[in-house]
Design an enzyme around this catalytic site. Structure first.
Site, short mmCIF file in Angstrom:
data_model
loop_
_atom_site.label_atom_id
_atom_site.label_comp_id
_atom_site.label_asym_id
_atom_site.label_seq_id
_atom_site.Cartn_x
_atom_site.Cartn_y
_atom_site.Cartn_z
N HIS A 106 0.88 -1.17 0.00
CA HIS A 106 0.00 0.00 0.00
C HIS A 106 0.92 1.22 0.00
O HIS A 106 2.00 1.18 0.60
CB HIS A 106 -0.83 0.11 1.27
CG HIS A 106 -1.72 -1.04 1.59
ND1 HIS A 106 -1.27 -2.17 2.23
CD2 HIS A 106 -3.04 -1.22 1.39
CE1 HIS A 106 -2.28 -2.99 2.40
NE2 HIS A 106 -3.38 -2.46 1.90
N ASP A 109 2.51 1.98 3.27
CA ASP A 109 3.41 0.97 3.85
C ASP A 109 4.84 1.39 3.57
O ASP A 109 5.75 1.08 4.35
CB ASP A 109 3.24 -0.41 3.19
CG ASP A 109 1.86 -0.99 3.36
OD1 ASP A 109 1.19 -0.65 4.36
OD2 ASP A 109 1.46 -1.78 2.48
N GLU A 273 -8.91 -13.86 -1.46
CA GLU A 273 -8.18 -14.10 -0.20
C GLU A 273 -8.89 -15.19 0.60
O GLU A 273 -10.11 -15.16 0.77
CB GLU A 273 -8.11 -12.79 0.60
CG GLU A 273 -7.40 -12.96 1.93
CD GLU A 273 -6.94 -11.65 2.54
OE1 GLU A 273 -6.49 -10.77 1.78
OE2 GLU A 273 -7.03 -11.53 3.77
N HIS A 276 -11.00 -14.13 3.59
CA HIS A 276 -12.18 -13.37 3.20
C HIS A 276 -13.27 -14.31 2.70
O HIS A 276 -14.46 -14.07 2.91
CB HIS A 276 -11.84 -12.35 2.11
CG HIS A 276 -10.85 -11.31 2.54
ND1 HIS A 276 -10.42 -10.30 1.72
CD2 HIS A 276 -10.20 -11.13 3.72
CE1 HIS A 276 -9.56 -9.53 2.37
NE2 HIS A 276 -9.40 -10.02 3.58
N ASP A 312 -10.99 -12.17 10.79
CA ASP A 312 -9.98 -12.17 9.74
C ASP A 312 -8.63 -12.27 10.45
O ASP A 312 -7.96 -11.27 10.66
CB ASP A 312 -10.10 -10.85 8.95
CG ASP A 312 -9.29 -10.86 7.67
OD1 ASP A 312 -8.89 -11.94 7.21
OD2 ASP A 312 -9.08 -9.77 7.12
N ASP A 344 -0.64 -12.50 2.36
CA ASP A 344 -1.31 -11.47 3.14
C ASP A 344 -1.61 -12.08 4.51
O ASP A 344 -2.75 -12.38 4.86
CB ASP A 344 -2.60 -11.02 2.43
CG ASP A 344 -3.18 -9.76 3.04
OD1 ASP A 344 -2.64 -9.31 4.06
OD2 ASP A 344 -4.17 -9.24 2.49
C1 XLS Z 1 -7.56 -6.72 4.36
C2 XLS Z 1 -7.04 -6.93 3.01
C3 XLS Z 1 -5.90 -6.01 2.61
C4 XLS Z 1 -5.73 -6.00 1.13
C5 XLS Z 1 -4.97 -4.86 0.58
O1 XLS Z 1 -8.33 -7.51 4.89
O2 XLS Z 1 -6.68 -8.26 2.87
O3 XLS Z 1 -4.73 -6.36 3.27
O4 XLS Z 1 -5.16 -7.18 0.67
O5 XLS Z 1 -5.53 -3.65 0.89
NI NI Z 2 -5.70 -9.07 1.23
NI NI Z 3 -7.59 -9.62 4.56
#
Ligand code: XLS
Ligand code: NI
Ligand code: NI
Length: 441
Positions: A106, A109, A273, A276, A312, A344
């Site tokens: 990001h 970051d 992800e 998610h 998460d 991630d």
């Molecule tokens: C958060 C997300 C984030 C994205 C990038 O839950 O996974 O890390 O991958 O903004």
């Molecule tokens: Ni992510």
């Molecule tokens: Ni995430």
């Protein structure tokens, strides 16, 4: 080649090598063998493993109940540029010692956000120049860049979906800086994860306007990036909730509908992800399959949730069964379109040794490698595919085939069924499929 800055941050750790399953060396890959060819490609090419800058370099272990526990030696300077360069030195030492080819970030970051937009932009440009040198020296590539449009309090009501246009404009300015940085670093993709794009209460929300504004924002991003030479993919990363109660990019199916509704299907795919998916009450493999069916399986954010709670938790992947089922979808759909596998994921709050960062990434890479090997074996050394094909064989000939070809009407089905007797009962054989998978683990 390992790239060091002025200091060596991970002393005593050398480049991580593949040593095979029999090795007792905790700092070696047991299954991830970058140059091993599986299903026509090397593991390195299949996976394109990436380090996530935010967790690995910035995740100090703070949670809602307490501060960080990890005193990273690259996070000691009060000068934002010095701190950012030391963080980059540590990042590239880590990436090259892991033997990975990619990273993701990001905007903030890379360097701490300044008090004005133009000062922030200057800081990012300084870091882009610095990262370019690091990338050239180590042959490391940028898998994707993104803008953090969720942490700063100004985005508490959303970024592109904010009810106040001035915040939308601010988000656009930040988006432009992040796209410029991604293009300058030859990023292969650009990600949208809309942590605050959604609502907490429908009572105070004009959902239609908010969603259309997010669509407009993404079309602007696409048009700007394309006119500045960006050839990569845009990815939406679905997530149902957290931090927002209801996020607009809820899951793969919802995001695909949004992409099509907003006319973004030529340029946008999905970044799926694991955690998610499970937050949305799906499995990881379900989300991969939904994306693949739409031709939008772009990239993966690798991690896992805790199956006893609903958070998460972003733990490192270690579930071989889950990875094997995911890799079946991955191989059958021809892999990822433009993306890779970005870790991630964060080490636990009480995993405070620097070495733990390596152990976590080694475990994650080995989990995916093993999943790939299992999936490849299932596809090649078992009758799995034949079983699955046979299950649908009635659509391959006769009236079933005519149905698939769209040649039958509802009246045809009615006439046909009246001629047939009660269809024979055919077992779904779920346990057999599960046994075949386990046999190859
Ligand atoms: C958060 C997300 C984030 C994205 C990038 O839950 O996974 O890390 O991958 O903004
Ligand atoms: Ni992510
Ligand atoms: Ni995430």
């Amino acid at each position: 080649m390992v790239i060091l800055g002025e200091k060596e941050y991970f002393k005593g750790i050398n480049e991580i090598k593949y040593e095979g399953r029999e090795s007792d060396n905790p700092l070696a890959f047991k299954f991830y063998n970058p140059d091993q060819v599986v299903a026509g490609k090397t593991m390195r090419e299949h996976f394109k493993f990436a380090m996530a800058y935010w967790h690995t370099m910035g995740g100090v272990g703070n949670d809602p109940f307490g501060p960080g526990t990890k005193l990273f030696p690259w996070a000691t300077s009060n000068d934002p540029i010095v701190a950012a360069k030391e963080k980059a030195d540590a990042a590239f030492e880590f990436i090259t010692k892991m033997g990975f080819d990619y990273y993701c970030f990001h905007d903030f970051d890379l360097v701490e956000e300044a008090s004005s937009l133009s000062e922030s932009e200057k800081r990012i440009q300084i870091m882009v120049d610095y990262l370019k040198q690091k990338m050239n020296a180590s042959n490391t590539k940028l898998l994707w860049g993104t803008a953090n449009l969720f942490s700063n309090p100004r985005y508490m009501n959303g970024a592109a979906s904010n009810p106040n246009f001035e915040v939308v404009a601010w988000a656009g300015a930040q988006l432009k800086i992040a796209i410029d940085a991604t293009i300058a670093l030859e990023g292969e993709n650009y990600v949208f994860w809309g942590g605050r794009e959604g609502y907490m209460s429908l009572l105070n929300t004009n959902m239609k306007l908010e969603q259309d504004n997010v669509g407009r924002f993404m079309r602007m991003a696409r048009d700007y990036a394309r006119s500045n030479g960006f050839k990569g993919n845009f990815f939406i990363e679905p997530k149902p909730m957290e931090p927002t109660k209801h996020q607009y990019d809820f899951d793969a199916a919802t995001s695909i509908n949004f992409i099509r509704e907003q006319g973004l299907e030529e340029d946008f795919k999905l970044n799926i992800e694991v955690n998610h998916a499970t937050l949305a009450q799906h499995t990881f493999q379900h989300e991969l399959q939904v994306a693949a069916n739409a031709g939008m399986l772009g990239s993966i954010d690798a991690n896992r949730g805790d199956y006893q709670n609903g958070w998460d938790t972003d733990q490192f992947p270690n579930n071989i069964y889950e990875a094997a089922e995911a890799m079946l979808v991955f191989l059958k759909s021809g892999g990822l379109q433009g993306g890779g596998i970005n870790f991630d994921a964060k080490t636990r709050r009480n995993s405070t040794d620097l070495e733990d960062l390596f152990l976590a990434h080694i475990g994650g890479a080995d989990t995916f490698a093993r999943g790939l090997l299992v999936a490849d074996a299932v596809l090649n050394n078992s009758n799995y595919e034949t079983l699955l094909d046979n299950r649908y064989a009635s659509f391959e000939e006769g009236k079933g085939q005519e149905f698939v070809e769209g040649k039958l009407t509802l009246e045809d089905l009615s006439k046909l069924a009246k001629r047939l007797s009660e269809p024979e009962q055919i077992s779904g054989k779920q346990e057999l499929y599960e046994n075949i998978l386990n046999q190859h683990i």
